[in-house]
Design a protein around this motif. Structure first.
Motif, mmCIF file in Angstrom:
data_model
loop_
_atom_site.group_PDB
_atom_site.id
_atom_site.type_symbol
_atom_site.label_atom_id
_atom_site.label_comp_id
_atom_site.label_asym_id
_atom_site.label_seq_id
_atom_site.Cartn_x
_atom_site.Cartn_y
_atom_site.Cartn_z
ATOM 1 N N VAL A 68 0.865 -1.174 0.000
ATOM 2 C CA VAL A 68 0.000 0.000 0.000
ATOM 3 C C VAL A 68 0.902 1.225 0.000
ATOM 4 C CG1 VAL A 68 -0.174 0.069 2.533
ATOM 5 C CG2 VAL A 68 -1.938 1.164 1.129
ATOM 6 N N GLY A 69 0.461 2.282 -0.664
ATOM 7 C CA GLY A 69 1.252 3.502 -0.736
ATOM 8 C C GLY A 69 0.476 4.707 -0.240
ATOM 9 N N ILE A 70 1.218 5.734 0.190
ATOM 10 C CA ILE A 70 0.606 7.007 0.569
ATOM 11 C C ILE A 70 1.438 8.124 -0.040
ATOM 12 C CG2 ILE A 70 1.865 7.070 2.773
ATOM 13 C CD1 ILE A 70 -0.565 8.592 3.947
ATOM 14 N N ASP A 71 0.746 9.125 -0.581
ATOM 15 C CA ASP A 71 1.417 10.253 -1.215
ATOM 16 C C ASP A 71 0.439 11.423 -1.217
ATOM 17 O OD1 ASP A 71 4.008 10.346 -3.481
ATOM 18 O OD2 ASP A 71 2.615 12.020 -3.394
ATOM 19 N N GLN A 72 0.967 12.625 -1.168
ATOM 20 C CA GLN A 72 0.089 13.793 -1.241
ATOM 21 C C GLN A 72 -0.514 13.932 -2.634
ATOM 22 O OE1 GLN A 72 2.013 17.346 0.202
ATOM 23 N NE2 GLN A 72 2.363 16.497 2.230
ATOM 24 N N ARG A 73 0.205 13.447 -3.650
ATOM 25 C CA ARG A 73 -0.311 13.449 -5.024
ATOM 26 C C ARG A 73 0.036 12.119 -5.682
ATOM 27 N NH1 ARG A 73 1.214 18.669 -8.422
ATOM 28 N NH2 ARG A 73 -0.427 17.774 -9.714
ATOM 29 N N PRO A 74 -0.641 11.045 -5.281
ATOM 30 C CA PRO A 74 -0.279 9.730 -5.815
ATOM 31 C C PRO A 74 -0.517 9.635 -7.313
ATOM 32 C CG PRO A 74 -2.344 9.619 -4.583
ATOM 33 C CD PRO A 74 -1.777 10.986 -4.356
ATOM 34 N N GLY A 75 0.363 8.886 -7.966
ATOM 35 C CA GLY A 75 0.190 8.612 -9.387
ATOM 36 C C GLY A 75 -0.690 7.390 -9.573
ATOM 37 N N PHE A 76 -0.361 6.570 -10.582
ATOM 38 C CA PHE A 76 -1.211 5.410 -10.843
ATOM 39 C C PHE A 76 -0.385 4.278 -11.420
ATOM 40 C CE2 PHE A 76 -3.724 2.815 -13.787
ATOM 41 C CZ PHE A 76 -4.691 2.326 -12.923
ATOM 42 N N THR A 77 -0.432 3.136 -10.758
ATOM 43 C CA THR A 77 0.062 1.883 -11.300
ATOM 44 C C THR A 77 -1.051 0.868 -11.097
ATOM 45 O OG1 THR A 77 2.404 2.345 -10.896
ATOM 46 C CG2 THR A 77 1.772 0.052 -11.085
ATOM 47 N N GLU A 78 -1.480 0.244 -12.151
ATOM 48 C CA GLU A 78 -2.646 -0.640 -12.092
ATOM 49 C C GLU A 78 -2.481 -1.720 -11.025
ATOM 50 O OE1 GLU A 78 -5.476 -3.320 -15.065
ATOM 51 O OE2 GLU A 78 -3.713 -2.276 -15.847
ATOM 52 N N GLY A 79 -3.474 -1.813 -10.170
ATOM 53 C CA GLY A 79 -3.494 -2.852 -9.152
ATOM 54 C C GLY A 79 -2.749 -2.519 -7.877
ATOM 55 N N VAL A 80 -2.093 -1.351 -7.817
ATOM 56 C CA VAL A 80 -1.358 -0.960 -6.613
ATOM 57 C C VAL A 80 -2.220 0.011 -5.797
ATOM 58 C CG1 VAL A 80 0.682 0.202 -5.695
ATOM 59 C CG2 VAL A 80 0.890 -1.290 -7.701
ATOM 60 N N PRO A 81 -2.640 -0.369 -4.586
ATOM 61 C CA PRO A 81 -3.497 0.516 -3.788
ATOM 62 C C PRO A 81 -2.700 1.690 -3.213
ATOM 63 C CG PRO A 81 -2.969 -1.462 -2.541
ATOM 64 C CD PRO A 81 -2.393 -1.664 -3.923
ATOM 65 N N MET A 82 -3.265 2.885 -3.332
ATOM 66 C CA MET A 82 -2.624 4.083 -2.802
ATOM 67 C C MET A 82 -3.686 4.969 -2.167
ATOM 68 S SD MET A 82 -0.177 5.110 -6.008
ATOM 69 C CE MET A 82 0.048 3.886 -7.307
ATOM 70 N N VAL A 83 -3.250 5.696 -1.150
ATOM 71 C CA VAL A 83 -4.138 6.657 -0.504
ATOM 72 C C VAL A 83 -3.487 8.030 -0.565
ATOM 73 C CG1 VAL A 83 -5.162 4.933 1.021
ATOM 74 C CG2 VAL A 83 -3.160 6.218 1.782
ATOM 75 N N THR A 84 -4.319 9.050 -0.544
ATOM 76 C CA THR A 84 -3.831 10.422 -0.534
ATOM 77 C C THR A 84 -3.702 10.888 0.908
ATOM 78 O OG1 THR A 84 -4.923 10.888 -2.642
ATOM 79 C CG2 THR A 84 -4.271 12.775 -1.303
ATOM 80 N N GLY A 85 -2.518 11.379 1.259
ATOM 81 C CA GLY A 85 -2.331 11.835 2.628
ATOM 82 C C GLY A 85 -0.935 12.355 2.867
ATOM 83 N N ASP A 86 -0.756 12.953 4.031
ATOM 84 C CA ASP A 86 0.513 13.525 4.467
ATOM 85 C C ASP A 86 1.073 12.626 5.563
ATOM 86 O OD1 ASP A 86 2.614 14.965 5.489
ATOM 87 O OD2 ASP A 86 1.515 16.851 5.707
#
Length: 204
Positions: A68-86
């Motif tokens: 799982v990833g977290i980023d203030q401005r996440p990009g996109f990789t198919e099938g990789v879960p990401m959340v927006t946050g600091d």
């Protein structure tokens, strides 16, 4: 590239160049090597400042872990879960290990300390990989990597090396962050000072 006003097209191109830099520097295999040396089972990895999610995709394929990833401005990789946050201030997804690559030089000492303490709430280990402020990596990056990437990524990379922490500065920063905690800290620096890896293991 820290500005929130960067156009999406430029940000996508920058992320693509950043992946090229990581491949040339061996960032992804380095992170995987450190994770393989964990004596405990790793089921889930959190990437702080995940960008487009390429590192998470790599770790999932190589290590077979949940990601799982977290980023203030996440990009996109198919099938990789990401959340927006600091990651400095916001609650983080739980994981066995959190990793953070090439982000710490964008943060102040107090922000880095807050991020480390935030990670300690939800992960038992925090692996930080970042640049080193030193003339040698600046010359090597300018000479060998800049011709292979876009001018924006090249300028950002040179600026990042100039603003990065020295190992002595980072060691002191981490010491302050884990003060009062049960934590083991180690640091790894290669011959050409291309990066520093700070490995923090929180013991409950």
């Amino acid at each position: 590239m820290d500005s929130p006003d960067i156009p999406a097209e430029l940000l996508t191109r920058f992320h693509r160049d950043l992946v090229t830099v990581h491949r040339l520097l061996g960032t992804y295999p380095t992170v995987a090597r450190f994770l393989r040396n964990d004596p405990l089972a790793i089921r889930r990895v959190l990437d702080i400042g995940c960008g487009g999610g390429e590192l998470l995709q790599y770790l999932r394929q190589r290590l077979g872990v949940d990601v799982v990833g977290i980023d203030q401005r996440p990009g996109f990789t198919e099938g990789v879960p990401m959340v927006t946050g600091d990651a400095v201030r916001d609650p983080l997804p739980e994981a066995d290990v959190a990793v953070c690559t090439m982000l710490s030089h964008h943060l102040t000492p107090d922000e880095n300390i807050a991020m480390i303490r935030n990670v300690a709430r939800t992960s038992r280990r925090f692996l930080i990989l970042d640049l080193i402020r030193h003339p040698l990596p600046l010359v090597l990056f300018t000479t060998f990597l800049c011709p292979l990437i876009g001018k924006e990524a090249g300028a950002d990379g040179r600026q990042s090396i100039r603003r990065a922490y020295t190992p002595e500065e980072f060691r002191e920063l981490v010491k302050r962050a884990v003060s009062g905690m049960n934590a083991e800290v180690s640091m790894d620096i290669p011959r050409f000072r291309s990066r520093q890896v700070i490995d923090i293991r929180f013991t409950r």
